[in-house]
Each structure stands twice: as structure tokens, then as C-alpha cells.
Design an enzyme around this catalytic site. Structure first.
Site, PDB file in Angstrom:
ATOM      1  CG  ASP A  30      -2.074   0.967   1.091  1.00 13.53           C
ATOM      2  OD1 ASP A  30      -3.229   0.508   1.000  1.00 13.53           O
ATOM      3  OD2 ASP A  30      -1.836   2.191   1.080  1.00 13.53           O
ATOM      4  CB  ILE A  31       0.787   4.293  -2.087  1.00 12.07           C
ATOM      5  CG1 ILE A  31       1.865   5.209  -2.633  1.00 12.07           C
ATOM      6  CG2 ILE A  31      -0.474   5.079  -1.738  1.00 12.07           C
ATOM      7  CD1 ILE A  31       1.511   5.820  -3.991  1.00 12.07           C
ATOM      8  CG  ASN A  87     -11.735  -0.772   4.078  1.00 13.23           C
ATOM      9  OD1 ASN A  87     -12.039  -1.259   5.164  1.00 13.23           O
ATOM     10  ND2 ASN A  87     -10.602  -0.111   3.896  1.00 13.23           N
ATOM     11  N   GLY A  93     -15.205   3.038   3.922  1.00 15.58           N
ATOM     12  CA  GLY A  93     -14.003   3.709   3.449  1.00 15.58           C
ATOM     13  C   GLY A  93     -13.436   3.172   2.158  1.00 15.58           C
ATOM     14  CD  GLN A  94     -14.942  -0.794  -2.416  1.00 19.30           C
ATOM     15  OE1 GLN A  94     -16.053  -1.040  -1.956  1.00 19.30           O
ATOM     16  NE2 GLN A  94     -14.442  -1.438  -3.456  1.00 19.30           N
ATOM     17  CG  HIS A 100      -8.589  -3.125  -2.457  1.00 21.02           C
ATOM     18  ND1 HIS A 100      -9.546  -2.458  -3.174  1.00 21.02           N
ATOM     19  CD2 HIS A 100      -8.427  -2.430  -1.304  1.00 21.02           C
ATOM     20  CE1 HIS A 100      -9.947  -1.398  -2.486  1.00 21.02           C
ATOM     21  NE2 HIS A 100      -9.288  -1.360  -1.342  1.00 21.02           N
ATOM     22  CG  HIS A 102      -6.751  -2.830   3.081  1.00 18.26           C
ATOM     23  ND1 HIS A 102      -6.007  -1.681   2.929  1.00 18.26           N
ATOM     24  CD2 HIS A 102      -7.948  -2.585   2.495  1.00 18.26           C
ATOM     25  CE1 HIS A 102      -6.733  -0.773   2.270  1.00 18.26           C
ATOM     26  NE2 HIS A 102      -7.917  -1.289   2.003  1.00 18.26           N
TER      27      HIS A 102
HETATM   28  P1  5GP Z   1      -9.670   1.378   0.179  1.00 17.99           P
HETATM   29  O1  5GP Z   1      -9.724   2.744   0.822  1.00 17.99           O
HETATM   30  O2  5GP Z   1     -10.415   1.378  -1.147  1.00 17.99           O
HETATM   31  O3  5GP Z   1     -10.080   0.260   1.065  1.00 17.99           O
HETATM   32  O4  5GP Z   1      -8.145   1.107  -0.114  1.00 17.99           O
HETATM   33  C1  5GP Z   1      -7.444   1.685  -1.155  1.00 17.99           C
HETATM   34  C2  5GP Z   1      -5.988   1.641  -0.778  1.00 17.99           C
HETATM   35  O5  5GP Z   1      -5.219   1.894  -1.934  1.00 17.99           O
HETATM   36  C3  5GP Z   1      -5.594   2.723   0.243  1.00 17.99           C
HETATM   37  O6  5GP Z   1      -5.087   2.099   1.422  1.00 17.99           O
HETATM   38  C4  5GP Z   1      -4.531   3.549  -0.487  1.00 17.99           C
HETATM   39  O7  5GP Z   1      -3.467   3.955   0.358  1.00 17.99           O
HETATM   40  C5  5GP Z   1      -4.072   2.603  -1.574  1.00 17.99           C
HETATM   41  N1  5GP Z   1      -3.610   3.270  -2.766  1.00 17.99           N
HETATM   42  C6  5GP Z   1      -4.190   4.340  -3.381  1.00 17.99           C
HETATM   43  N2  5GP Z   1      -3.492   4.678  -4.471  1.00 17.99           N
HETATM   44  C7  5GP Z   1      -2.439   3.811  -4.551  1.00 17.99           C
HETATM   45  C8  5GP Z   1      -1.353   3.668  -5.481  1.00 17.99           C
HETATM   46  O8  5GP Z   1      -1.215   4.378  -6.474  1.00 17.99           O
HETATM   47  N3  5GP Z   1      -0.468   2.669  -5.223  1.00 17.99           N
HETATM   48  C9  5GP Z   1      -0.594   1.844  -4.147  1.00 17.99           C
HETATM   49  N4  5GP Z   1       0.345   0.910  -3.976  1.00 17.99           N
HETATM   50  N5  5GP Z   1      -1.604   1.945  -3.264  1.00 17.99           N
HETATM   51  C10 5GP Z   1      -2.512   2.920  -3.458  1.00 17.99           C
END
Ligand code: 5GP
Ligand code: ZN
Length: 114
Positions: A30-31, A87, A93-94, A100, A102
Site C-alpha cells: 500500500d502506498i 473495505n 471507506g472503500q 482488494h 488489505h
Molecule cells: P480502500 O480505501 O479502497 O479500502 O483502499 C485503497 C488503498 O489503496 C488505500 O489504502 C490507499 O493507500 C491505496 N492506494 C491508493 N493509491 C495507490 C497507489 O497508487 N499505489 C498503491 N500501492 N496503493 C494505493
């Protein structure tokens, strides 16, 4: 799928720190990590969320879950403990609508989550 961040990562159009993959699943860091180990495990094909992933044929969700466990082992957190979170939807918080998991570990994780 066009305009999908994670499809672009699968394609290699956007760089990511890949840690493991199978034929149909990819794991990358994760970034914005929320724990010492914070890896996203995704199906390579586009599915918008958990329901679509669970409905996909041939145990694709199993493959994602098994890869998450494999990464937990590789990262040395499978014994200490780790969390796998999907999520799903806005209140959870998606933000990326390519399914995906986590994988979080490497520190004590509180419950309930925030
Ligand atoms: P969500 O909020 O949808 O459950 O998770 C999305 C995740 O993607 C977040 O934890 C966010 O930090 C990660 N993310 C967003 N953009 C990027 C990216 O460009 N590269 C990577 N490796 N992770 C990302
Ligand atoms: Zn996608």
C-alpha cells in the site's frame, strides 16, 4: 478496465512494489501503509468489490485469501497475527473500486477498528 487504478497497476502502467503473485492474483505494498506490513491483494481481473469477487468463478476469492496468507508468512507475521480487511462501500471507506484485501500486520491491531 479503463480508468481503474489497480487495473493500471496489474498492467504495469502505474508502478507498485509487488511482493507476490499467482496466475490470477497480485500482492503489492500500500502506498500509505497503516502498519509495518500493509499489502494489498487483488484479483488481476477487474471486479468492483467483494460481492463480485465472491461471485467470480473458480475460487478466485480463495486464491486472493491464500495469497494474503502466503504474504503474511513471507513477512513473518503469520504467527504473531494479521488482519485481512475488505473495505466495502462508502461507510467502510472503500475508495478504489477494484476489489482488494488489505493485509495488515507487524503491530498490535486494536478492535473494533475505527
Ligand atoms: P480502500 O480505501 O479502497 O479500502 O483502499 C485503497 C488503498 O489503496 C488505500 O489504502 C490507499 O493507500 C491505496 N492506494 C491508493 N493509491 C495507490 C497507489 O497508487 N499505489 C498503491 N500501492 N496503493 C494505493
Ligand atoms: Zn480494475
Amino acid at each position: 478496465m479503463a480508468d481503474c487504478l489497480f487495473c493500471a497497476i496489474v498492467a504495469g502502467d502505474i508502478p507498485a512494489q509487488r511482493v507476490a503473485e499467482t496466475a490470477r492474483a497480485l500482492a503489492f505494498r500500500d502506498i500509505n501503509p497503516q502498519a509495518p506490513t500493509h499489502v494489498l491483494v487483488i484479483p488481476k481481473d477487474h471486479h468492483p468489490g467483494l460481492a463480485a469477487l465472491a461471485a467470480a468463478a473458480d475460487g478466485l476469492l480463495d486464491e486472493v485469501a491464500a495469497l494474503a496468507h502466503q504474504v503474511a508468512e513471507d513477512e513473518g507475521v503469520s504467527e504473531t497475527g494479521y488482519r485481512v480487511v475488505f473495505n466495502t462501500g462508502p461507510e467502510a471507506g472503500q475508495t478504489v473500486f477494484h476489489a482488494h484485501a488489505h493485509l495488515l500486520g507487524g503491530r498490535p491491531l486494536t478492535w473494533p477498528p475505527g
